[in-house]
Design a protein around this motif. Structure first.
Motif, mmCIF file in Angstrom:
data_model
loop_
_atom_site.group_PDB
_atom_site.id
_atom_site.type_symbol
_atom_site.label_atom_id
_atom_site.label_comp_id
_atom_site.label_asym_id
_atom_site.label_seq_id
_atom_site.Cartn_x
_atom_site.Cartn_y
_atom_site.Cartn_z
ATOM 1 N N SER A 18 -12.278 -8.806 10.975
ATOM 2 C CA SER A 18 -11.143 -8.041 11.501
ATOM 3 C C SER A 18 -10.370 -7.377 10.369
ATOM 4 C CB SER A 18 -10.191 -8.968 12.254
ATOM 5 O OG SER A 18 -10.849 -9.610 13.318
ATOM 6 N N ALA A 19 -9.892 -6.169 10.624
ATOM 7 C CA ALA A 19 -9.009 -5.503 9.658
ATOM 8 C C ALA A 19 -7.676 -6.252 9.632
ATOM 9 C CB ALA A 19 -8.794 -4.053 10.060
ATOM 10 N N GLY A 20 -6.940 -6.105 8.536
ATOM 11 C CA GLY A 20 -5.664 -6.799 8.420
ATOM 12 C C GLY A 20 -4.704 -6.087 7.491
ATOM 13 N N THR A 21 -3.546 -6.696 7.314
ATOM 14 C CA THR A 21 -2.538 -6.179 6.394
ATOM 15 C C THR A 21 -2.280 -7.216 5.316
ATOM 16 O OG1 THR A 21 -0.737 -7.051 7.747
ATOM 17 C CG2 THR A 21 -1.385 -4.760 8.144
ATOM 18 N N ILE A 22 -1.948 -6.705 4.128
ATOM 19 C CA ILE A 22 -1.649 -7.558 2.985
ATOM 20 C C ILE A 22 -0.286 -7.158 2.460
ATOM 21 C CG2 ILE A 22 -2.389 -8.277 0.714
ATOM 22 C CD1 ILE A 22 -5.023 -8.305 1.953
ATOM 23 N N LYS A 23 0.607 -8.126 2.329
ATOM 24 C CA LYS A 23 1.948 -7.889 1.797
ATOM 25 C C LYS A 23 2.034 -8.542 0.418
ATOM 26 C CE LYS A 23 6.739 -9.193 2.646
ATOM 27 N NZ LYS A 23 7.614 -9.920 3.573
ATOM 28 N N PHE A 24 2.461 -7.760 -0.570
ATOM 29 C CA PHE A 24 2.596 -8.239 -1.947
ATOM 30 C C PHE A 24 4.075 -8.360 -2.293
ATOM 31 C CE2 PHE A 24 -1.341 -5.837 -1.741
ATOM 32 C CZ PHE A 24 -2.246 -6.680 -2.364
ATOM 33 N N THR A 25 4.453 -9.455 -2.915
ATOM 34 C CA THR A 25 5.809 -9.633 -3.416
ATOM 35 C C THR A 25 5.725 -10.019 -4.886
ATOM 36 O OG1 THR A 25 6.545 -10.414 -1.242
ATOM 37 C CG2 THR A 25 8.007 -10.834 -3.114
ATOM 38 N N ALA A 26 6.338 -9.217 -5.749
ATOM 39 C CA ALA A 26 6.375 -9.516 -7.185
ATOM 40 C C ALA A 26 7.738 -10.117 -7.509
ATOM 41 C CB ALA A 26 6.159 -8.254 -8.003
ATOM 42 N N ARG A 27 7.716 -11.192 -8.275
ATOM 43 C CA ARG A 27 8.947 -11.823 -8.745
ATOM 44 C C ARG A 27 8.898 -11.941 -10.255
ATOM 45 N NH1 ARG A 27 12.024 -14.037 -4.737
ATOM 46 N NH2 ARG A 27 10.985 -14.442 -2.774
ATOM 47 N N GLY A 28 10.010 -11.612 -10.898
ATOM 48 C CA GLY A 28 10.123 -11.822 -12.332
ATOM 49 C C GLY A 28 10.243 -13.307 -12.621
ATOM 50 N N ALA A 29 10.180 -13.670 -13.882
ATOM 51 C CA ALA A 29 10.308 -15.080 -14.261
ATOM 52 C C ALA A 29 11.647 -15.662 -13.829
ATOM 53 C CB ALA A 29 10.125 -15.230 -15.764
ATOM 54 N N ASP A 30 12.645 -14.799 -13.604
ATOM 55 C CA ASP A 30 13.957 -15.262 -13.155
ATOM 56 C C ASP A 30 14.024 -15.493 -11.647
ATOM 57 O OD1 ASP A 30 13.892 -12.686 -12.165
ATOM 58 O OD2 ASP A 30 15.650 -12.000 -13.279
ATOM 59 N N GLY A 31 12.928 -15.214 -10.923
ATOM 60 C CA GLY A 31 12.876 -15.436 -9.490
ATOM 61 C C GLY A 31 13.265 -14.255 -8.639
ATOM 62 N N ASN A 32 13.819 -13.209 -9.240
ATOM 63 C CA ASN A 32 14.227 -12.031 -8.477
ATOM 64 C C ASN A 32 13.019 -11.154 -8.155
ATOM 65 O OD1 ASN A 32 17.023 -12.598 -8.466
ATOM 66 N ND2 ASN A 32 17.164 -11.879 -10.573
ATOM 67 N N THR A 33 13.039 -10.547 -6.954
ATOM 68 C CA THR A 33 11.936 -9.659 -6.583
ATOM 69 C C THR A 33 11.985 -8.388 -7.416
ATOM 70 O OG1 THR A 33 13.233 -8.715 -4.787
ATOM 71 C CG2 THR A 33 11.754 -10.525 -4.220
ATOM 72 N N ILE A 34 10.802 -7.823 -7.637
ATOM 73 C CA ILE A 34 10.650 -6.615 -8.447
ATOM 74 C C ILE A 34 10.003 -5.530 -7.588
ATOM 75 C CG2 ILE A 34 9.621 -5.638 -10.527
ATOM 76 C CD1 ILE A 34 9.291 -8.501 -11.568
ATOM 77 N N ASP A 35 10.621 -4.366 -7.512
ATOM 78 C CA ASP A 35 10.012 -3.168 -6.916
ATOM 79 C C ASP A 35 9.484 -3.344 -5.501
ATOM 80 O OD1 ASP A 35 10.584 -1.519 -9.026
ATOM 81 O OD2 ASP A 35 8.720 -1.959 -10.069
ATOM 82 N N GLY A 36 10.248 -3.986 -4.621
ATOM 83 C CA GLY A 36 9.910 -4.009 -3.208
ATOM 84 C C GLY A 36 8.731 -4.896 -2.845
ATOM 85 N N THR A 37 8.272 -4.745 -1.613
ATOM 86 C CA THR A 37 7.162 -5.527 -1.098
ATOM 87 C C THR A 37 6.164 -4.605 -0.406
ATOM 88 O OG1 THR A 37 8.435 -5.972 0.895
ATOM 89 C CG2 THR A 37 8.486 -7.669 -0.797
ATOM 90 N N PRO A 38 5.267 -3.983 -1.160
ATOM 91 C CA PRO A 38 4.302 -3.059 -0.565
ATOM 92 C C PRO A 38 3.354 -3.777 0.398
ATOM 93 C CG PRO A 38 3.826 -3.403 -2.891
ATOM 94 C CD PRO A 38 5.102 -4.111 -2.601
ATOM 95 N N VAL A 39 2.934 -3.063 1.427
ATOM 96 C CA VAL A 39 1.975 -3.568 2.408
ATOM 97 C C VAL A 39 0.775 -2.622 2.404
ATOM 98 C CG1 VAL A 39 1.566 -4.083 4.840
ATOM 99 C CG2 VAL A 39 3.804 -4.589 3.815
ATOM 100 N N LEU A 40 -0.415 -3.186 2.241
ATOM 101 C CA LEU A 40 -1.645 -2.399 2.242
ATOM 102 C C LEU A 40 -2.542 -2.845 3.386
ATOM 103 C CD1 LEU A 40 -2.538 -2.456 -1.572
ATOM 104 C CD2 LEU A 40 -1.305 -0.682 -0.316
ATOM 105 N N GLN A 41 -3.355 -1.944 3.886
ATOM 106 C CA GLN A 41 -4.339 -2.238 4.918
ATOM 107 C C GLN A 41 -5.646 -2.651 4.244
ATOM 108 O OE1 GLN A 41 -3.424 -2.104 8.218
ATOM 109 N NE2 GLN A 41 -1.424 -1.675 7.338
ATOM 110 N N ILE A 42 -6.328 -3.641 4.844
ATOM 111 C CA ILE A 42 -7.624 -4.067 4.317
ATOM 112 C C ILE A 42 -8.625 -4.074 5.475
ATOM 113 C CG2 ILE A 42 -7.107 -6.534 4.564
ATOM 114 C CD1 ILE A 42 -8.735 -6.966 1.955
ATOM 115 N N PRO A 43 -9.777 -3.409 5.294
ATOM 116 C CA PRO A 43 -10.757 -3.361 6.375
ATOM 117 C C PRO A 43 -11.466 -4.709 6.565
ATOM 118 C CG PRO A 43 -11.585 -2.211 4.440
ATOM 119 C CD PRO A 43 -10.173 -2.627 4.136
ATOM 120 N N GLY A 44 -12.022 -4.918 7.757
ATOM 121 C CA GLY A 44 -12.812 -6.120 7.997
ATOM 122 C C GLY A 44 -13.974 -6.201 7.023
#
Length: 181
Positions: A18-44
């Protein structure tokens, strides 16, 4: 790690039809998120392989920390870190589940290579982490304890954590909160 002569590629393989979505979250060493949370599509039965720069559009300079990958389908995640200046490459599988006890076999430090450890606390609680060096004969040689604040990570070489480490043995990691090592 991205920037300052380092490039990191992430590969995500969809283990389902099945196709799906992938959400990425980057955090600096201080725990704060960096540059949003992009979501990409991934084929089955497909895969995505992109550099962190392409996924997050990081600004110039060096960025280090951790990446969380959330997916609507079962996935296999790996990262490849290259050093452009030194010609090095490391392929790293995704971290396992958070836990409170880990044991790693270690060799005597050598100036030709190093052993690095990253500790990541993805919980809302501060973790107290202990590293204990146990020699091959079972004798506990040295120990260090530190705190890891919520949503932070810490990366150091093994000899930065335990400078007195001089022999082969085991490193026992324990924490009062589940962490990823």
């Amino acid at each position: 790690i991205q920037g300052a002569g380092y490039n990191t590629m992430l590969q995500v393989i969809n283990a389902s039809t099945s196709a799906g979505t992938i959400k990425f979250t980057a955090r600096g060493a201080d725990g704060n998120t960096i540059d949003g949370t992009p979501v990409l599509q991934i084929p089955g039965n497909g895969a995505i392989r992109q550099s962190l720069q392409n996924i997050f559009n990081f600004t110039s300079g060096m960025v280090s920390g951790s990446i969380t990958v959330e997916s609507s389908v079962p996935v296999i995640v790996t990262e490849g870190v290259t050093s452009v200046a030194q010609g090095g490459l490391a392929i790293v599988p995704a971290a396992g589940q958070a836990d409170t006890n880990f044991v790693f076999r270690v060799n005597r430090p050598n100036t030709s290579f190093f052993t690095g450890l990253t500790f990541s606390n993805a919980s809302t609680n501060t973790a107290t982490v202990s590293l204990r060096n146990v020699l091959e004969d079972g004798v506990a040689d040295s120990q260090v304890t530190f705190t890891l604040l919520p949503f932070t990570s810490m990366t150091r070489t093994l000899t930065e954590f335990l400078p007195e480490l001089r022999s082969n043995g085991l490193i026992h990691v324990s924490s009062n909160q589940p962490i990823v090592v």
